[in-house]
Design an enzyme around this catalytic site. Structure first.
Site, mmCIF file in Angstrom:
data_model
loop_
_atom_site.group_PDB
_atom_site.id
_atom_site.type_symbol
_atom_site.label_atom_id
_atom_site.label_comp_id
_atom_site.label_asym_id
_atom_site.label_seq_id
_atom_site.Cartn_x
_atom_site.Cartn_y
_atom_site.Cartn_z
ATOM 1 N N ASP A 13 38.437 43.065 47.831
ATOM 2 C CA ASP A 13 39.372 41.941 47.830
ATOM 3 C C ASP A 13 40.255 42.086 49.075
ATOM 4 O OD1 ASP A 13 40.767 39.696 47.159
ATOM 5 O OD2 ASP A 13 41.340 40.351 45.163
ATOM 6 N N GLU A 36 48.485 34.241 42.258
ATOM 7 C CA GLU A 36 48.561 35.702 42.397
ATOM 8 C C GLU A 36 49.964 36.234 42.087
ATOM 9 O OE1 GLU A 36 46.107 37.594 45.340
ATOM 10 O OE2 GLU A 36 45.406 35.674 46.065
HETATM 11 C C1 BGC Z 1 42.317 37.194 45.616
HETATM 12 C C2 BGC Z 1 40.869 36.876 45.351
HETATM 13 C C3 BGC Z 1 40.357 35.899 46.364
HETATM 14 C C4 BGC Z 1 40.617 36.414 47.759
HETATM 15 C C5 BGC Z 1 40.129 35.499 48.848
HETATM 16 C C6 BGC Z 1 42.549 37.548 47.065
HETATM 17 O O1 BGC Z 1 43.890 37.729 47.318
HETATM 18 O O2 BGC Z 1 42.728 38.255 44.786
HETATM 19 O O3 BGC Z 1 40.726 36.381 44.050
HETATM 20 O O4 BGC Z 1 38.999 35.680 46.142
HETATM 21 O O5 BGC Z 1 41.995 36.615 47.936
HETATM 22 O O6 BGC Z 1 40.939 34.391 48.996
HETATM 23 C C1 BGC Z 2 46.101 33.594 52.341
HETATM 24 C C2 BGC Z 2 45.141 33.095 51.325
HETATM 25 C C3 BGC Z 2 44.496 34.225 50.615
HETATM 26 C C4 BGC Z 2 45.545 35.111 50.038
HETATM 27 C C5 BGC Z 2 44.942 36.288 49.400
HETATM 28 C C6 BGC Z 2 47.071 34.553 51.741
HETATM 29 O O1 BGC Z 2 47.824 35.122 52.772
HETATM 30 O O2 BGC Z 2 46.792 32.524 52.910
HETATM 31 O O3 BGC Z 2 44.194 32.380 51.999
HETATM 32 O O4 BGC Z 2 43.605 33.820 49.627
HETATM 33 O O5 BGC Z 2 46.423 35.565 51.052
HETATM 34 O O6 BGC Z 2 45.915 37.068 48.743
#
Ligand code: BGC
Ligand code: BGC
Length: 849
Positions: A330, A530
């Site tokens: 991830d 998140e």
């Molecule tokens: C998230 C994932 C996601 C990835 C890509 C991560 O922060 O935990 O679920 O697939 O970002 O965007």
């Molecule tokens: C990004 C997202 C990404 C996420 C993952 C962010 O900084 O803008 O695109 O999915 O981080 O945690």
């Protein structure tokens, strides 16, 4: 009330059996002697992989591997992100994969067209197949977060978030949603979906609770395989990974939904048996359906970060459960493993992560990984194994044969993006996900011919009804114009009522001239994703006190009130329930808001049109401190039990509920104002002398087109956990945190607490700068911090501390603080800030006077 008829009896029984078997296992093995983090692969199920190893494919891989250099191989195991690479880099560095993060579109265009997506997909593909500089032609694989539909794409269908789908208990529908999502992804030329999230949420304070179908592992098990089949097609059939299917990814392995206190990315302290029986459930059916990729979790288990957990990634997932696809990390998740950084982590790779998700630092990571292979720190067999897995998935997915993205059968067929057929699947999901919690005196279904007042800030707000992972990462910063073809909840009500000759009136604040027959109030949580969605309490009114006021005003005016509650989790809403005659948990229904009206209104002849079908897949709390409340708990005592949900014909009246929240108000928002982002209820604003307040969301204030102050989100330790503020110097401008409800900081002041914030000066101030606390309009105390900033070392983080009494001396009324933090200047200045909080003063604190 007849609850027993609606409870999912089967799952209660099987949960008990599962836990029962867990106990007997522990007893046999003498668990107390074992290290809590030791895994025992033999207690995990051996799973029949439905996708047989194909000797022809393996032979093809042997041939490719034999021709690949170490550089070629390492390129395959590194994935970079759209904002941080060019197609050319894929060729130069032989990168195996790219992703677009949540809210990231080609060329930075929120409204990027399918042609834009295809053009970029073609460019990446061509770069990966171009061997004019040497190397071996291996098609790149592009991954995206289509977690409730292909929602990074303008015009796509947005399904209800998983929490709503859980309430439908409809596995066929889950399959259909997977199928439709795959078609929409294929239209845009992408190959791989970072979905399904099979997390089983155990504490609803978690910011990703809405990505979890249920607290009950049985649902995760029943759904995961269906979603995988929908996305990838049926294993061992022509249809598998065919032209209108994509590679699926179950995530986040393992235990993401069970972290302590629901804190995202934190430690899961379950026993191994609980880990298997609760958090493993979704993986079992996903693997049985042949899921080709699995994403490692940011979280840790018993203190060990999952990205470094060889026992679970390799011994359990790959060796025991027979997973022969690849594990993707991830977002910089490898960097959290002991001894690692975003740029280097042989530990994660050796533990079993096959592809690093290295959004920004892919180049350095690649170089270091090459060195580590050359020095033997990463064994060549491990590298070959990872590359073999990646190539296997690419071959199975037909990427070597499908040709460039725009030439594929579904590519560019925009008639399938957000098509009426797809939207009707989503609308069905909306209808079936609604859970009726209260319906006193049979208020629902409503007659269509009445005068209906529609209020609340969720009524005509498609972004709010979609939640996170929708066009933007956080799901914030959108307007209805961002969702062509979609409908708000108001749109649906208006159509139904006006179509039958009734009167529908939209009035967000609930005001009216003549009294309506009924009011429908749509309200709920603001979108989040998140860790930014982690909350310290489930007390809804704590965050949004005004909604209750609105309900009460209508109630006091004698108007029957139907509440439509939008939320990413069950919350404590007893006061709001008391102030409503009917109450519907609508979760985050997505782009087809009109599905709501189809259920809450009777047919034109007064008969039930479509009845409620949804039943709770997440137990509903009786007080604000029932945060970890799950079916099967020993002292299970919810307000509405798992499986509860009324229908139109249930003749049940809910009496007045106690309004005692059940525990003290948590510290949330009292002492921490900004951590990872603004801590609710605080929100971050920018403004100047012309526009006092423009809310910033996800870091950026995109509706703010003035460049005298530009605030953007930047990474300090986590993604977007800090902000850069850059003042251009031609007008007084300010950045600040504010909430609707004031806090009383007099006690903290007499304890001599300080306002502390971490700050890094990038460009020293050209004029005076002040920090302020505000106490409503025209009430403010300012402290001059020019000199303290000017003395700071440029580029270095430091903590600035300002004593609360000094704000009071300067005019702030500490008993009524609405803005605990504000920075302003008329000059030029650039700085970063993070972590704004109150803390006790210590003797040698620099008071910054
Ligand atoms: C998230 C994932 C996601 C990835 C890509 C991560 O922060 O935990 O679920 O697939 O970002 O965007
Ligand atoms: C990004 C997202 C990404 C996420 C993952 C962010 O900084 O803008 O695109 O999915 O981080 O945690």
């Amino acid at each position: 009330m007849n609850v027993s008829k609606i409870i999912f009896v089967g799952s209660v029984v099987s949960l008990i059996t599962l836990f029962g078997c867990g106990l007997s296992y522990d007893a046999e093995r003498g668990a107390e002697d074992m290290e809590l983090s030791t895994v025992h692969p033999e207690i995990w199920p051996a799973i029949d992989n439905p996708v047989p190893v194909d000797p022809e494919i393996e032979g093809r891989i042997d041939d490719l591997l034999a021709r690949m250099s170490v550089e070629d191989k390492v390129g395959q195991v590194v994935q970079g992100e759209l904002r941080h690479l060019e197609p050319k880099d894929v060729q130069t560095y032989r990168l195996g994969s790219v992703l677009n993060g949540g809210g990231v579109q080609p060329f930075g265009k929120k409204w990027a067209s399918v042609e834009d997506w295809l053009a970029l997909a073609d460019a990446f593909w061509e770069a990966s197949m171009d061997t004019s500089d040497g190397g071996v032609a291996i098609p790149v694989i592009w991954g995206t977060d289509a977690v409730h539909g292909h929602t990074n794409v303008f015009g796509a269908t947005a399904f209800p978030q998983n929490i709503g789908l859980g309430a439908t208990r409809n596995t066929e529908l889950i399959y259909e949603i997977g199928r439709v999502t795959a078609v929409e992804i294929a239209v845009s030329g992408l190959d791989w979906d970072f979905s399904p999230t099979v997390a089983v949420v155990r504490d609803d304070r978690w910011g990703r609770a809405y990505e979890s179908w249920s607290e009950n592992p049985e649902i995760s098990r029943a759904y995961a395989g269906e979603m995988v089949r929908g996305l990838q097609g049926q294993a061992v059939s022509e249809d598998f990974l065919g032209g209108d299917r994509v590679v699926a990814c179950s995530k986040h392995f393992l235990g993401d939904g069970g972290t302590a206190n629901g804190v995202d990315r934190a430690d899961n302290r379950s026993t191994e048996v609980e880990l298997r029986d609760i958090h493993g459930a979704g993986y079992f059916s996903a693997l049985e359906a042949g899921v080709q990729t699995v994403m490692a979790s940011f979280s840790s288990w018993q203190g060990l970060k999952m990205h470094g957990n060889r026992g679970l990634l390799t011994e359990v997932l790959k060796d025991r459960m027979g997973f022969d696809g690849f594990v993707v990390g991830d977002w910089n998740g490898h960097a959290d493993v002991d001894g690692c950084s975003p740029e280097s982590c042989p530990e994660a790779f050796n533990a079993g992560v096959d592809m690093f998700m290295a959004p920004e630092d892919w180049k350095a990571l690649r170089a270091n990984t090459i060195d580590q292979v050359e020095s033997g720190e990463i064994p060549m067999e491990r590298l070959d194994d990872a590359v073999r897995r990646i190539l296997r998935v690419k071959i199975r997915a037909g990427l070597f044969d499908k040709g460039k993205p725009s030439s594929r059968p579904m590519a560019g067929k925009t008639e399938h993006l957000g098509s009426p057929e797809h939207r009707s699947v989503a609308r069905q999901a909306v209808r079936e996900s609604l859970v009726l919690l209260k319906n006193n005196d049979g208020l629902l279904p409503l007659e269509r011919t009445q005068t209906v007042l529609v209020a609340g800030d969720g009524a005509h707000n498609i972004g709010k009804q979609c939640g996170g992972w929708t066009l933007t990462w956080q799901g914030t910063d959108t307007g209805n114009e961002d969702f062509p073809g979609a409908s708000s909840i108001w749109d649906g009500i208006k159509t139904v009522v006006e179509g039958a000759g009734g009167t529908a009136i939209l009035s967000e604040d609930g005001s009216f001239r003549s009294r309506p027959d009924v009011a429908i109030v749509v309200f709920g949580e603001e979108p989040y994703a998140e860790f930014q969605g982690d909350r310290e309490t489930l007390d809804y009114g704590f965050f949004r006190p005004d909604d209750l006021k609105l309900l009460k005003t209508l109630q006091n005016a004698g108007v029957p009130v139907v509440s439509i509650f939008l939320s990413g989790r069950p919350m404590w809403v007893n006061p709001e329930l008391n102030a409503s005659d009917a109450f519907v948990a609508a979760w985050l229904p997505g782009s087809e808001g009109d599905g709501v009206a189809e259920v809450i209104f009777a047919a034109a002849d007064g008969a039930v049109h479509k009845d409620f079908k949804g039943t709770l897949a997440h137990s509903w709390p009786k007080n604000a401190v029932q945060e970890a409340l799950n079916i099967g708990d020993e002292d299970y005592d919810p307000l509405f039990a798992y499986g509860f949900g009324l229908t139109h014909s249930d003749n049940v009246n809910l009496g007045k509920l106690p309004e005692d929240r059940g525990g003290s108000i948590p510290d949330t928002g009292r002492t921490v104002y900004f951590r990872g982002g603004p801590v609710a209820p605080w929100q971050l604003f920018v403004g100047d002398s012309h526009f006092w307040a423009v809310k910033t969301v996800g870091g950026n204030a995109s509706t703010w087109d003035r460049d005298n102050l530009v605030v953007t989100a930047v990474d300090r330790e986590l993604q977007e956990d800090a902000r850069t503020a850059r003042w251009a110097g031609y007008d007084l401008a300010h950045v600040y945190l504010e909430a609707a409800q004031a806090v009383d900081l007099t006690a903290e002041a007499s304890d001599c607490m300080v306002l502390a914030f971490d700050v890094m000066v990038e460009e020293v101030p050209s004029a005076s700068v002040y920090a302020a606390m505000r106490c409503g309009e025209a009430c403010e105390g300012q402290i001059d911090i020019t000199e303290a900033l000017a003395r700071s070392t440029v580029g270095e983080w430091r903590t600035m501390k300002l004593r609360l009494p000094h704000f009071a001396d300067a005019g702030a009324d500490l008993s009524h603080i609405t803005t605990p933090f504000l920075l302003a200047t008329e000059g030029t200045l650039a700085l970063r800030f993070a972590e704004v909080r109150l803390e006790p003063a210590v003797e040698d604190d620099d008071p910054c006077e």
